[in-house]
Design a protein around this motif. Structure first.
Motif, PDB file in Angstrom:
ATOM      1  N   ARG A 175      17.721   3.798  27.747  1.00 14.28           N
ATOM      2  CA  ARG A 175      16.722   2.786  27.327  1.00 14.28           C
ATOM      3  C   ARG A 175      16.049   2.280  28.414  1.00 14.28           C
ATOM      4  O   ARG A 175      14.781   2.133  28.243  1.00 14.28           O
ATOM      5  CB  ARG A 175      17.513   1.624  26.398  1.00 14.28           C
ATOM      6  CG  ARG A 175      16.550   0.824  25.825  1.00 14.28           C
ATOM      7  CD  ARG A 175      17.053  -0.444  25.042  1.00 14.28           C
ATOM      8  NE  ARG A 175      15.649  -1.406  24.721  1.00 14.28           N
ATOM      9  CZ  ARG A 175      15.933  -2.436  24.192  1.00 14.28           C
ATOM     10  NH1 ARG A 175      17.201  -2.938  24.037  1.00 14.28           N
ATOM     11  NH2 ARG A 175      14.747  -3.106  23.795  1.00 14.28           N
ATOM     12  N   ALA A 176      16.524   1.774  29.741  1.00 14.45           N
ATOM     13  CA  ALA A 176      15.994   1.176  30.819  1.00 14.45           C
ATOM     14  C   ALA A 176      14.889   2.256  31.155  1.00 14.45           C
ATOM     15  O   ALA A 176      13.676   1.755  31.590  1.00 14.45           O
ATOM     16  CB  ALA A 176      16.860   0.945  31.781  1.00 14.45           C
ATOM     17  N   ILE A 177      15.202   3.628  31.410  1.00 16.77           N
ATOM     18  CA  ILE A 177      14.432   4.628  31.953  1.00 16.77           C
ATOM     19  C   ILE A 177      13.187   4.758  31.042  1.00 16.77           C
ATOM     20  O   ILE A 177      11.948   4.809  31.157  1.00 16.77           O
ATOM     21  CB  ILE A 177      15.060   5.625  32.196  1.00 16.77           C
ATOM     22  CG1 ILE A 177      15.754   5.690  33.313  1.00 16.77           C
ATOM     23  CG2 ILE A 177      13.956   6.894  32.431  1.00 16.77           C
ATOM     24  CD1 ILE A 177      16.618   6.970  33.560  1.00 16.77           C
ATOM     25  N   GLY A 178      13.470   4.591  29.498  1.00 11.91           N
ATOM     26  CA  GLY A 178      12.508   4.728  28.557  1.00 11.91           C
ATOM     27  C   GLY A 178      11.124   3.692  28.583  1.00 11.91           C
ATOM     28  O   GLY A 178      10.066   3.923  28.329  1.00 11.91           O
ATOM     29  N   ILE A 179      12.060   2.592  28.828  1.00  9.01           N
ATOM     30  CA  ILE A 179      10.977   1.529  28.752  1.00  9.01           C
ATOM     31  C   ILE A 179      10.021   1.384  29.895  1.00  9.01           C
ATOM     32  O   ILE A 179       8.741   1.266  29.862  1.00  9.01           O
ATOM     33  CB  ILE A 179      11.933  -0.119  29.072  1.00  9.01           C
ATOM     34  CG1 ILE A 179      12.407  -0.274  27.484  1.00  9.01           C
ATOM     35  CG2 ILE A 179      11.057  -1.227  29.259  1.00  9.01           C
ATOM     36  CD1 ILE A 179      13.507  -1.358  27.703  1.00  9.01           C
ATOM     37  N   GLY A 180      10.755   1.806  31.326  1.00  7.58           N
ATOM     38  CA  GLY A 180       9.872   1.929  32.282  1.00  7.58           C
ATOM     39  C   GLY A 180       8.614   2.983  32.055  1.00  7.58           C
ATOM     40  O   GLY A 180       7.628   2.880  32.467  1.00  7.58           O
ATOM     41  N   GLU A 181       9.103   4.217  31.489  1.00  8.20           N
ATOM     42  CA  GLU A 181       8.162   5.140  31.170  1.00  8.20           C
ATOM     43  C   GLU A 181       7.030   4.750  30.336  1.00  8.20           C
ATOM     44  O   GLU A 181       5.910   5.264  30.637  1.00  8.20           O
ATOM     45  CB  GLU A 181       8.907   6.388  30.599  1.00  8.20           C
ATOM     46  CG  GLU A 181       9.778   7.085  31.758  1.00  8.20           C
ATOM     47  CD  GLU A 181      10.731   8.254  31.206  1.00  8.20           C
ATOM     48  OE1 GLU A 181      10.712   8.283  29.783  1.00  8.20           O
ATOM     49  OE2 GLU A 181      11.105   9.087  31.867  1.00  8.20           O
TER      50      GLU A 181
END
Length: 217
Positions: A175-181
């Motif tokens: 989820r953290a990577i997805g938010i950043g992307e």
């Protein structure tokens, strides 16, 4: 003050001004002065009151972090005009003070974005060291909703927290990577060769890779 003035370098000031700082003293030389002076709380208090950036940085290095009262630190963080003073005050003083958790909770939602960024910096430390006091899903919700349009210093602090959650907590990493992307905050930030990009997906992926390499070495 005369000694600090003698250490000033116009080239250093020019570089610092690009980052919103206004001091012209080489920080290695400043640390050498602090090492010679050792801990002197009374002198630190007097240096802070000058409102001079170099003097305040020196004050932070020679003070006793645990002696400050809650309201003193609240006042100081609001007085910390420049990013370097703000950063050192939070990391070298507030984090070591017994009132740090109380201040974290108070600053986290402060209307002043610079003060709020201090709350986020303290929260980022908790992500790594005391995650049990945090609602990590709730933090990700706030970051997802507010980071994109946050003022620069607050945005940077929220982005650091996002990366720290992704690095430290595998269950929240996707989820953290997805938010950043999706938000693309700091995606195009100029990064010197050999340094890790502050773009959260890149930051998370790289640090986790290093940790895995170290674990299997």
């Amino acid at each position: 003050m005369a000694e600090l003035a003698a250490l000033e370098d116009r080239k250093i000031r020019k570089v610092n001004e690009k980052h919103g700082d206004d001091h012209a003293v080489n920080l290695t030389k400043l640390r050498a002065v602090a090492k010679r002076l050792k801990t002197q709380q009374e002198l630190a208090d007097r240096l802070w009151k000058t409102d001079d950036t170099a003097a305040r940085l020196l004050a932070i290095l020679i003070c006793r972090p645990k002696t400050f009262e809650r309201d003193e630190l609240d006042t100081m963080v609001r007085e910390a005009r420049t990013p370097k003073v703000h950063d050192w005050l939070v990391n070298y003083v507030v984090k070591k003070n017994p009132h740090s958790e109380e201040l974290r909770l108070a600053w986290f939602t402060d209307p002043d974005p610079a003060v709020a960024s201090a709350g986020w910096a303290l929260t980022t430390e908790r992500v790594a060291k005391k995650p049990e006091v945090l609602d990590l899903e709730g933090l990700l919700d706030i970051i997802e909703a507010e980071m994109k349009d946050a003022p620069d210093r607050l945005q940077w602090a929220m982005n650091h927290c996002l990366a720290q959650i992704g690095i430290e907590h595998a269950e929240h990493r996707t989820r953290a990577i997805g938010i950043g992307e999706r938000l693309e905050v700091l995606k195009d930030y100029p990064t010197p060769p050999g340094c890790t990009s502050p773009f959260a997906p890149t930051w998370i992926t790289e640090i986790v890779r290093r940790q895995n390499d170290k674990a299997t070495a």
